[in-house]
Design a protein around this motif. Structure first.
Motif, PDB file in Angstrom:
ATOM      1  N   PHE A 171       0.834  -1.190   0.000  1.00 20.47           N
ATOM      2  CA  PHE A 171       0.000   0.000   0.000  1.00 20.47           C
ATOM      3  C   PHE A 171       0.869   1.240   0.000  1.00 20.47           C
TER       4      PHE A 171
ATOM      5  N   PHE B  27      -3.998   0.348  -2.373  1.00 20.81           N
ATOM      6  CA  PHE B  27      -3.459  -1.000  -2.316  1.00 20.81           C
ATOM      7  C   PHE B  27      -3.157  -1.466  -3.734  1.00 20.81           C
TER       8      PHE B  27
ATOM      9  N   THR C 141      -9.128 -10.131  -2.961  1.00 20.55           N
ATOM     10  CA  THR C 141      -9.156  -8.851  -2.232  1.00 20.55           C
ATOM     11  C   THR C 141      -9.474  -9.062  -0.746  1.00 20.55           C
TER      12      THR C 141
ATOM     13  N   GLN D 276      -7.480  -6.706   1.696  1.00 18.71           N
ATOM     14  CA  GLN D 276      -7.955  -5.319   1.666  1.00 18.71           C
ATOM     15  C   GLN D 276      -9.323  -5.190   2.333  1.00 18.71           C
TER      16      GLN D 276
END
Length: 473
Positions: A419, A432, A439, A442
């Motif tokens: 990130f 990110f 994902t 995240q």
């Protein structure tokens, strides 16, 4: 005065120390390209953006460079190419260097209200590229809004060409005694003899030892720990998964203060926890290691627009008999950061690095062999890292430009989840990037923030054929 300096400037320059590793480490999944973006108040006028780019480009002669391959090293050569702004239609951070093409090492692209600058890391680091980007947005805003009255004209060109293109690694960390070829050669022979006794006089092994200090990462750990590696499904065409978050700076600063840490440490601890929460078959004793870049300009005076940074390595090892709370993780990371972030430590490490670059024996090794060795070292280094982070802090614009800039974003791509953070006004943006389709990390990161009542605005790009609506990738 300036024109005289331009007439006498060199037509080529050596790569700085950090740039050499980028060329050996770049791959289709990690192009070593990073991107700044700004969302402005109105739809981008491409003609005015081109005019603004032309003006800023003329002020930053370093950006006129193309990359060439020499027998012993790569180098930057001045070119007559001119950049052309283009619509942002391709995957983010596509490669900017192809060995069989002569091309500039940056691009300016736009889409609706967004202006983006992508830069090959060999040319500049984030701080240096941000200067170019700030000047580009300033010139565009002035062209777009002719009613603006500039009271105080602050230009980046107050720095001379020599300062912007300076190799600050060599200026600050190259020992004077190493410039004496005779002494350096004598030292090299002695070193070679010593290593030869231990390793059967193997020049290859000497090279391996020497190159082991060539990494811009002070990542040597005394502990024999196994570092957790994130795995997943690679995107079909190597386009990175980019997820952008917008968050209020004040609320995040309060959270980090409650943990007695800085904002960077707090965000990093959250990232570590997000990985722990989503890790498959997590046993509770894994080590998660983080690569963190350090802007050397805050320790050593420099106005260079080229690379002038190093990286440090932080890690947290989970333990079954501990709570492993955010407070504990932040405390551990903070202690490691403070122990490594001293001018003396950085100077000692980087002086060793530069000493090898100018070492007579190292200079005689041809470039393809250097590339192979550096590629191998980079691969080994990657096994010692889980994630990477980069926080550029607050970006400022002149008062007459600021109202026309909504948000600023920054991201780079890597072979591991990463990130990048940057703030403008009251908003922090976290971008990110990941080579994987998934994902879950995240999502866990955002969940932890929303559980603390932090409002988060999220956007994500499409990377699979299904997400793109069946369009070919």
């Amino acid at each position: 005065m300036e024109s005289r300096m331009m007439r006498h400037r060199k037509k080529w320059v050596r790569l700085d120390n950090a740039s050499n590793i980028f060329l050996a480490a770049m791959s289709p999944k990690d192009t070593k390209v990073f991107r700044f973006s700004a969302e402005i108040s109105d739809t981008v006028d491409s003609e005015l953006l081109q005019k603004a780019l032309n003006k800023v480009y003329d002020q930053y002669l370093l950006y006129h460079s193309v990359l060439r391959r020499g027998v012993f090293w790569y180098y930057l050569e001045e070119s007559d190419l001119r950049p052309v702004v283009k619509l942002d239609t391709n995957p983010s951070c596509e490669a900017l260097y192809h060995f069989d093409r002569k091309e500039l090492l940056f691009r300016v692209i736009y889409w609706k209200k967004r202006i983006s600058l992508e830069v090959f890391h060999v040319l500049s680091d984030g701080t240096g590229a941000l200067w170019f980007f700030q000047d580009l947005l300033r010139e565009y805003t002035l062209l777009k809004n002719e009613e603006i009255e500039v009271v105080e004209d602050i230009k980046r060109t107050e720095h001379s060409y020599q300062q912007l293109a300076e190799d600050s690694f060599a200026r600050h960390f190259r020992k004077k005694e190493n410039r004496n070829f005779g002494k350096a050669a004598e030292s090299a022979v002695q070193s070679l003899n010593e290593i030869g006794k231990k390793a059967g006089s193997s020049v290859t092994k000497y090279g391996k030892k020497a190159f082991s200090i060539f990494m811009p990462v002070a990542d040597k750990t005394e502990k024999n720990t196994r570092v957790y590696q994130v795995t997943g499904t690679y995107t079909p065409d190597n386009r990175p998964r980019i997820i952008e978050l917008e968050l209020p700076v004040k609320d995040l600063l309060k959270l980090s203060k409650d943990c007695n840490s800085t904002l960077t440490i707090y965000l990093t601890a959250l990232f570590i926890e997000a990985i722990r929460k989503t890790a498959k078959n997590f046993k509770g004793t894994e080590t998660i290691a983080v690569s963190v870049p350090v802007n050397l300009r805050q320790f050593f005076p420099s106005n260079t627009a080229r690379n002038f940074f190093s990286t440090i390595r932080l890690e947290y090892t989970y333990q079954l008999d501990k709570e492993n709370s955010m407070d504990e993780i932040c405390k551990e990371l903070k202690e490691q950061l403070e122990a490594q972030l001293s001018k003396e430590n950085l100077e000692e490490w980087l002086t060793r690095l530069i000493a090898f670059e100018y070492h007579p024996i190292g200079r005689l090794v041809i470039r393809p062999i250097k590339d192979l060795v550096l590629k191998g070292i980079n691969k080994r280094n990657n096994r010692n890292l889980t994630i990477a982070i980069s926080n550029l802090g607050r970006v400022n614009f002149p008062e007459y430009v600021d109202p026309y800039i909504n948000q600023v974003y920054f991201h780079t791509i890597a072979v591991r989840p990463q990130f990048c953070a940057i703030s403008h006004g009251d908003i922090l943006t976290i971008s990110f990037s990941s080579p994987y389709v998934e994902t879950d990390i995240q999502q866990a990161y955002v969940t932890m923030l929303t559980e603390k009542e932090i409002p988060v605005t999220i956007s994500a790009n499409k990377v699979t054929q299904e997400e793109l609506g069946g369009e070919g990738i």
